[in-house]
Design a protein around this motif. Structure first.
Motif, short mmCIF file in Angstrom:
data_model
loop_
_atom_site.label_atom_id
_atom_site.label_comp_id
_atom_site.label_asym_id
_atom_site.label_seq_id
_atom_site.Cartn_x
_atom_site.Cartn_y
_atom_site.Cartn_z
N LEU A 188 47.33 4.94 63.68
CA LEU A 188 46.82 4.52 64.43
C LEU A 188 45.41 4.96 64.61
O LEU A 188 45.76 6.58 64.43
N GLY A 189 44.64 4.55 64.68
CA GLY A 189 42.95 4.60 64.69
C GLY A 189 42.38 4.37 66.14
O GLY A 189 42.47 3.68 66.09
N ILE A 190 42.03 5.12 66.70
CA ILE A 190 41.17 5.10 68.11
C ILE A 190 39.58 5.32 67.68
O ILE A 190 39.06 6.86 67.44
N ASP A 191 38.65 4.24 68.11
CA ASP A 191 37.15 4.70 67.84
C ASP A 191 36.73 5.33 69.31
O ASP A 191 37.03 4.27 70.65
N GLY A 192 36.02 6.15 69.47
CA GLY A 192 35.62 6.36 70.96
C GLY A 192 34.32 7.01 70.55
O GLY A 192 33.62 6.65 69.50
N PRO A 193 33.30 7.21 71.40
CA PRO A 193 32.24 7.35 71.68
C PRO A 193 31.78 8.96 70.79
O PRO A 193 31.81 10.01 71.79
N LEU A 196 37.46 13.36 64.34
CA LEU A 196 36.87 13.71 63.53
C LEU A 196 35.30 12.63 64.47
O LEU A 196 35.58 12.24 65.37
N ALA A 197 34.02 13.39 63.51
CA ALA A 197 32.61 13.14 64.48
C ALA A 197 32.84 11.49 63.62
O ALA A 197 33.09 11.64 62.30
N ALA A 198 32.19 11.04 64.37
CA ALA A 198 31.70 9.46 63.98
C ALA A 198 29.93 9.17 64.38
O ALA A 198 29.60 9.43 65.62
N PRO A 199 29.90 8.41 63.97
CA PRO A 199 28.20 7.83 64.15
C PRO A 199 28.04 7.00 65.77
O PRO A 199 29.12 6.63 66.17
N ARG A 200 27.41 7.80 66.10
CA ARG A 200 26.91 6.80 66.98
C ARG A 200 26.94 5.20 67.65
O ARG A 200 27.21 4.26 68.54
N SER A 201 26.64 4.62 66.41
CA SER A 201 26.46 3.27 66.46
C SER A 201 27.77 2.28 66.42
O SER A 201 27.32 1.43 65.87
N SER A 202 28.95 3.18 65.43
CA SER A 202 29.52 1.91 65.29
C SER A 202 31.03 3.90 65.01
O SER A 202 30.85 3.98 64.75
N GLY A 203 31.84 2.37 64.77
CA GLY A 203 33.05 3.00 65.23
C GLY A 203 34.33 3.50 63.47
O GLY A 203 33.04 3.15 62.26
N LEU A 204 34.73 3.82 63.24
CA LEU A 204 35.14 4.79 61.94
C LEU A 204 36.89 4.21 61.48
O LEU A 204 37.05 3.99 60.45
N TRP A 205 37.00 3.53 62.58
CA TRP A 205 39.24 2.70 62.17
C TRP A 205 38.47 2.65 61.13
O TRP A 205 39.21 1.86 59.99
N ASP A 206 37.58 0.92 60.75
CA ASP A 206 38.04 -0.26 59.71
C ASP A 206 37.19 0.94 58.21
O ASP A 206 37.95 0.42 57.21
N GLU A 207 36.57 1.85 58.05
CA GLU A 207 36.20 2.57 56.88
C GLU A 207 37.82 3.29 56.90
O GLU A 207 38.03 3.80 55.09
N VAL A 208 38.07 3.84 57.07
CA VAL A 208 39.57 4.71 57.21
C VAL A 208 40.57 4.45 56.89
O VAL A 208 41.33 4.67 55.62
N LYS A 209 40.84 2.82 57.52
CA LYS A 209 41.54 2.37 57.24
C LYS A 209 41.90 1.48 55.85
O LYS A 209 42.83 1.36 54.97
#
Length: 212
Positions: free
Chosen positions: A131-136, A81-94
């Protein structure tokens, strides 16, 4: 049957030595230094080749929204999924997953905090790991279900597979949590602005298309 992506050959006579990876393992961003091996090129994801795995595209209508990998009595579902440049999504998706699935708990895994327990599929209970992995500017969600969700030895091939995935985010603007577009090998990319539906990890798959 997927065709593997061949290592690109330089056009010039002088080869440039590729930069060495700065991390021991991925998932990798396409723009960072990563091991140059043969991979299955699905556009937004480049997957390591494992002849023991049955790799399929998960589709809603004519849109490819994720990947399902089958191995023995277990499965791995991947969605980028596309994510914001400033923060990851895993905490929110979790948090969203925990609100929908009441039989999961947090634990530490190979990629940090993950969720493990039971998922409900059409009234039946099935072991699962999220499992969630935040990337750039991207987020990769991996869902392992079946025997591999409770047996680390069975899960190891899946974990190694995830560690060698390459995510191709691209430079085009994308909405938050919009699926990064996938395609069959050698298929033309989707036109810009085309609507792409999401993949619900709590329901038995959308239509699964096997690439021959």
């Amino acid at each position: 049957m997927f065709r593997r992506r061949r290592r690109e050959q330089p056009e010039q006579a002088v080869e440039r030595e590729p930069a060495a990876p700065t991390r021991e393992s991925g998932p990798w961003d396409a723009d960072e230094a990563h091991p140059e091996t043969e991979r299955i090129d699905l556009g937004g994801l480049r997957l390591p080749h494992n002849p023991d795995f049955d790799v399929r595209l998960a589709s809603v209508g004519d849109q490819h929204v994720g990947v399902v990998v089958l191995y023995e009595e277990s499965s791995l579902q991947l969605q980028a999924l596309a994510a914001p440049r400033s923060s990851g999504l895993w905490d929110e998706v979790k948090t969203k997953i925990l609100n929908q699935a009441k039989h999961l708990e947090e634990r530490e895994g190979p990629f940090g905090t993950e969720l493990a327990g039971e998922m409900q599929v059409e009234g039946n209970s099935r072991p699962a790991r999220y499992l969630g992995i935040d990337g750039p500017r991207w987020f990769l969600l991996a869902v392992i279900s079946g025997k591999a969700a409770t047996d680390d030895a069975v899960a190891e091939p899946f974990i190694d597979f995830i560690k060698d995935v390459v995510v191709v985010r691209g430079d085009e603007p994308m909405a938050r949590e919009e699926p990064i577009p996938l395609r069959r090998p050698n298929e033309q990319p989707n036109e810009p602005g085309e609507q792409r539906p999401g993949l619900n990890p709590f329901k038995r798959g959308p239509e699964i298309s096997e690439i021959r």
